[in-house]
Scaffold this motif. Structure first.
Motif, PDB file in Angstrom:
ATOM      1  N   GLY A 147      52.203  41.738  48.014  1.00  0.00           N
ATOM      2  CA  GLY A 147      51.296  42.825  47.681  1.00  0.00           C
ATOM      3  C   GLY A 147      49.894  42.467  48.116  1.00  0.00           C
ATOM      4  N   GLN A 148      49.045  43.458  48.383  1.00  0.00           N
ATOM      5  CA  GLN A 148      47.681  43.208  48.845  1.00  0.00           C
ATOM      6  C   GLN A 148      46.695  44.043  48.058  1.00  0.00           C
ATOM      7  N   VAL A 149      45.475  43.514  47.916  1.00  0.00           N
ATOM      8  CA  VAL A 149      44.397  44.265  47.272  1.00  0.00           C
ATOM      9  C   VAL A 149      43.095  43.947  47.999  1.00  0.00           C
ATOM     10  N   ALA A 150      42.236  44.938  48.181  1.00  0.00           N
ATOM     11  CA  ALA A 150      40.948  44.733  48.843  1.00  0.00           C
ATOM     12  C   ALA A 150      40.011  43.966  47.934  1.00  0.00           C
ATOM     13  N   LEU A 151      39.220  43.051  48.507  1.00  0.00           N
ATOM     14  CA  LEU A 151      38.238  42.285  47.752  1.00  0.00           C
ATOM     15  C   LEU A 151      36.846  42.724  48.154  1.00  0.00           C
ATOM     16  N   GLU A 200      42.004  48.446  60.137  1.00  0.00           N
ATOM     17  CA  GLU A 200      43.328  47.872  60.395  1.00  0.00           C
ATOM     18  C   GLU A 200      43.324  46.359  60.572  1.00  0.00           C
ATOM     19  N   THR A 201      42.179  45.758  60.878  1.00  0.00           N
ATOM     20  CA  THR A 201      42.154  44.321  61.168  1.00  0.00           C
ATOM     21  C   THR A 201      41.070  43.624  60.359  1.00  0.00           C
ATOM     22  N   GLN A 202      41.257  42.321  60.173  1.00  0.00           N
ATOM     23  CA  GLN A 202      40.271  41.508  59.466  1.00  0.00           C
ATOM     24  C   GLN A 202      38.962  41.441  60.251  1.00  0.00           C
ATOM     25  N   ASP A 203      39.037  41.434  61.584  1.00  0.00           N
ATOM     26  CA  ASP A 203      37.828  41.406  62.405  1.00  0.00           C
ATOM     27  C   ASP A 203      36.975  42.648  62.161  1.00  0.00           C
ATOM     28  N   GLN A 204      37.622  43.811  62.077  1.00  0.00           N
ATOM     29  CA  GLN A 204      36.884  45.040  61.780  1.00  0.00           C
ATOM     30  C   GLN A 204      36.203  44.937  60.426  1.00  0.00           C
ATOM     31  N   LEU A 205      36.921  44.413  59.452  1.00  0.00           N
ATOM     32  CA  LEU A 205      36.377  44.266  58.105  1.00  0.00           C
ATOM     33  C   LEU A 205      35.177  43.328  58.092  1.00  0.00           C
ATOM     34  N   ASN A 206      35.266  42.243  58.835  1.00  0.00           N
ATOM     35  CA  ASN A 206      34.161  41.282  58.904  1.00  0.00           C
ATOM     36  C   ASN A 206      32.906  41.923  59.494  1.00  0.00           C
ATOM     37  N   VAL A 207      33.074  42.708  60.568  1.00  0.00           N
ATOM     38  CA  VAL A 207      31.932  43.378  61.193  1.00  0.00           C
ATOM     39  C   VAL A 207      31.310  44.388  60.228  1.00  0.00           C
ATOM     40  N   GLY A 259      42.221  51.601  54.589  1.00  0.00           N
ATOM     41  CA  GLY A 259      43.056  51.589  55.786  1.00  0.00           C
ATOM     42  C   GLY A 259      44.289  50.738  55.572  1.00  0.00           C
ATOM     43  N   THR A 260      45.095  50.641  56.618  1.00  0.00           N
ATOM     44  CA  THR A 260      46.367  49.925  56.514  1.00  0.00           C
ATOM     45  C   THR A 260      46.182  48.426  56.355  1.00  0.00           C
ATOM     46  N   LEU A 261      44.976  47.903  56.604  1.00  0.00           N
ATOM     47  CA  LEU A 261      44.726  46.491  56.333  1.00  0.00           C
ATOM     48  C   LEU A 261      44.936  46.192  54.853  1.00  0.00           C
ATOM     49  N   PHE A 262      44.620  47.186  54.009  1.00  0.00           N
ATOM     50  CA  PHE A 262      44.776  47.024  52.575  1.00  0.00           C
ATOM     51  C   PHE A 262      46.106  47.587  52.084  1.00  0.00           C
ATOM     52  N   ASN A 263      46.420  48.795  52.509  1.00  0.00           N
ATOM     53  CA  ASN A 263      47.621  49.454  52.012  1.00  0.00           C
ATOM     54  C   ASN A 263      47.933  50.694  52.829  1.00  0.00           C
ATOM     55  N   LYS A 264      49.216  50.938  53.065  1.00  0.00           N
ATOM     56  CA  LYS A 264      49.637  52.228  53.577  1.00  0.00           C
ATOM     57  C   LYS A 264      49.654  53.215  52.410  1.00  0.00           C
ATOM     58  N   PRO A 265      49.702  54.530  52.670  1.00  0.00           N
ATOM     59  CA  PRO A 265      49.771  55.499  51.565  1.00  0.00           C
ATOM     60  C   PRO A 265      50.945  55.202  50.638  1.00  0.00           C
ATOM     61  N   ILE A 266      50.677  55.210  49.345  1.00  0.00           N
ATOM     62  CA  ILE A 266      51.708  54.928  48.350  1.00  0.00           C
ATOM     63  C   ILE A 266      51.690  56.008  47.274  1.00  0.00           C
ATOM     64  N   ILE A 288      41.032  39.884  51.850  1.00  0.00           N
ATOM     65  CA  ILE A 288      42.315  40.329  51.329  1.00  0.00           C
ATOM     66  C   ILE A 288      42.921  39.256  50.426  1.00  0.00           C
ATOM     67  N   LEU A 289      43.471  39.667  49.295  1.00  0.00           N
ATOM     68  CA  LEU A 289      44.240  38.761  48.445  1.00  0.00           C
ATOM     69  C   LEU A 289      45.714  39.090  48.592  1.00  0.00           C
ATOM     70  N   ASN A 290      46.501  38.145  49.087  1.00  0.00           N
ATOM     71  CA  ASN A 290      47.948  38.298  49.184  1.00  0.00           C
ATOM     72  C   ASN A 290      48.611  37.590  48.013  1.00  0.00           C
ATOM     73  N   VAL A 291      49.486  38.289  47.326  1.00  0.00           N
ATOM     74  CA  VAL A 291      50.283  37.696  46.256  1.00  0.00           C
ATOM     75  C   VAL A 291      51.727  37.688  46.729  1.00  0.00           C
ATOM     76  N   ILE A 292      52.285  36.515  46.934  1.00  0.00           N
ATOM     77  CA  ILE A 292      53.618  36.389  47.516  1.00  0.00           C
ATOM     78  C   ILE A 292      54.531  35.670  46.520  1.00  0.00           C
ATOM     79  N   LYS A 293      55.576  36.344  46.118  1.00  0.00           N
ATOM     80  CA  LYS A 293      56.539  35.760  45.185  1.00  0.00           C
ATOM     81  C   LYS A 293      57.860  35.569  45.901  1.00  0.00           C
ATOM     82  N   ASP A 294      58.274  34.332  46.038  1.00  0.00           N
ATOM     83  CA  ASP A 294      59.523  34.001  46.716  1.00  0.00           C
ATOM     84  C   ASP A 294      60.569  33.618  45.675  1.00  0.00           C
ATOM     85  N   MET A 295      61.573  34.473  45.524  1.00  0.00           N
ATOM     86  CA  MET A 295      62.628  34.223  44.544  1.00  0.00           C
ATOM     87  C   MET A 295      63.922  33.803  45.219  1.00  0.00           C
ATOM     88  N   GLY A 296      63.815  33.277  46.451  1.00  0.00           N
ATOM     89  CA  GLY A 296      65.006  32.823  47.148  1.00  0.00           C
ATOM     90  C   GLY A 296      65.783  33.940  47.800  1.00  0.00           C
TER      91      GLY A 296
END
Length: 362
Positions: A131-135, A325-332, A343-350, A116-124
C-alpha cells in the motif's frame, strides 16, 4: 536490550493500543550505521513503528517492511520487522546534517521531504500486499470524486464516452448534482461515525455552471445532510468549449458565496489563459497534466509552473499538481513550492470504502 513493547485492548478487543520503549534499539542502529542526529531520529521512528506493526502479525514467518522513498537529503529509509520483535533497517544517506526546525527540534521532516511510504507485508504468499500513501505533512490532504461506469458486459468504460454525450445533450447537471449529493452523504457518514474528515472535490461541467439556481441546489443538499462546507470543493475548468471567462467567473462567485471552495482545474491545458487568474475568484488551482508530463526534462515547463505557483500563492490560493507519475516529477514540484500532488504515483482511483480503510481509519 531493555526495550519493550506494551499492548492494550479494550471494548471486547475492538480497540488495540501499542506503545514502545526503543532507546537501546535506536542507539544500536546509530552505532552500526554511524547516523547523524536527525537521521538517528528519523530512522529510529521508522524502526520503532516497524517493530510495533510487526508485533501485530500472527505468523512466525511473516515479515513487514516499511520503505520511505523521498525527495529530501536522506533520499530513503527502510525498516523490516518480524512477529518476534526482531527489526533491522538503514538510511540511504546516514550522515545528513540540518539545522533545527523553527521549534528548535531535529528537522526530521526537512531530511525526509516529500515522498512515498510503502508498507509491504509478506505472508509467504505468491505476491506481497503493498500500500502507498503520499507524504507531505504526513496526512492525507483530500480526495476527488470521479465517475466510473461499470457496464455489465464491457466492464469499466472510458468516461469520455458518456461524459461527452451528457454534455452534448445538456444533461450533465443531473450527474454532477448526483455526485455532489453522494459526496454530501459520504461526509455526513464520516462525521457521524467519527471517521477522519478530509475535503472532497467534485467536477462540474460548463452546462452545470450555467444553471441559474446551481448555488441554491447545492445549499439545499448541504443543509439536507448538515455538511460542513469546509470539506466541499467544486472543480471548474476554462477548457469548457461552451463557457466564456465572464460566465465562469460569475458562476464561481455564486458557488463561493455558498461557502463552497472553488478550484480552477486543468490550468495549462490548451484553452486556458493567464487572464482568468485576474478575472475569477478561486481558492485553489490544479496544474494540468500537459505541464506535469514535461516538468523534469523541459525548462520552459518548470518556468511556467513556477510562475503559476508564485502567482497563486500571492493571491492566497493553493496549488495542486495532477497526474504525477514519477518520483522525479514529485521532487521538482517540491522544489517549485507546489502545495499538493495527486496521481498514479500515489494511487490509482479506488472505491470510497477502500479509501476509508487505507487512509482515514486507524
Amino acid at each position: 536490550m531493555s526495550d519493550y513493547i506494551v499492548r492494550a485492548t479494550a471494548a471486547n478487543n475492538q480497540i488495540r493500543a501499542f506503545a514502545i520503549t526503543s532507546k537501546d534499539l535506536v542507539e544500536e542502529a546509530r552505532k552500526r550505521h554511524n547516523t547523524s542526529p536527525v537521521i538517528t531520529a528519523g530512522l529510529g521512528r521508522l524502526l520503532s513503528g516497524a517493530a510495533m506493526m510487526g508485533a501485530m502479525m500472527k505468523g512466525d514467518d511473516d515479515l513487514l517492511t516499511l520503505q520511505i522513498k523521498c525527495g529530501g537529503p536522506v533520499q530513503g529509509l527502510t525498516a523490516t520487522a518480524d512477529a518476534k520483535g526482531n527489526v533491522k533497517g538503514y538510511a540511504e544517506v546516514p550522515d545528513v546534517m540540518l539545522p533545527p526546525n523553527p521549534q528548535g527540534k531535529l528537522d526530521v521532516g526537512g531530511a525526509v521531504g516529500l515522498g512515498i511510504l510503502n508498507v509491504i507485508k509478506d505472508m509467504g504468499l505468491k505476491e506481497p500486499y503493498a500500500g502507498q500513501v503520499a507524504l507531505q505533512t504526513g496526512e492525507i490532504a483530500g480526495a476527488e470524486a470521479i465517475v466510473r461506469y461499470h457496464h455489465k458486459d464491457l466492464g469499466i468504460m472510458d468516461p469520455g464516452r458518456y461524459i461527452n454525450l451528457l454534455e452534448e445533450t445538456r444533461l450533465s447537471h443531473y450527474l454532477d448534482l448526483y455526485i455532489f449529493e453522494q459526496v454530501c452523504q459520504i461526509l455526513h457518514k464520516w462525521e457521524t461515525e467519527g471517521i477522519q474528515m478530509v475535503p472532497i472535490s467534485v467536477n462540474f461541467a460548463g452546462e452545470t455552471l450555467r444553471q441559474e439556481n446551481i448555488a441554491d441546489q447545492m445549499s439545499a443538499l448541504i443543509e439536507k445532510y448538515q455538511v460542513l462546507c469546509e470539506y466541499l470543493e467544486v472543480e471548474v475548468s476554462e477548457s469548457y468549449t461552451d463557457t466564456n471567462q465572464e460566465m465562469l467567473a460569475a458562476s464561481c462567485s455564486k458557488i463561493r458565496k455558498a461557502n463552497v471552495r472553488v478550484v480552477l482545474d486543468h490550468f495549462g491545458a490548451k484553452n486556458s489563459s493567464f487572464s482568468i487568474l485576474s478575472i475569477m475568484d478561486f481558492d485553489g488551482l490544479k496544474l494540468d497534466e500537459s505541464l506535469i508530463t514535461n516538468l523534469v526534462g523541459n525548462r520552459r515547463s518548470r518556468v511556467v509552473a513556477k510562475a503559476v505557483i508564485d502567482i497563486c500563492h500571492q493571491l492566497g490560493c493553493s496549488v495542486l499538481a495532477e497526474s504525477v507519475e514519477t518520483q522525479d516529477q514529485l521532487n521538482v514540484l517540491q522544489e517549485l513550492g507546489c502545495d499538493y500532488a495527486q496521481g498514479t504515483l500515489f494511487n490509482k482511483p479506488i472505491k470510497v470504502e477502500t479509501f476509508e480503510v487505507r487512509y482515514l481509519k486507524e
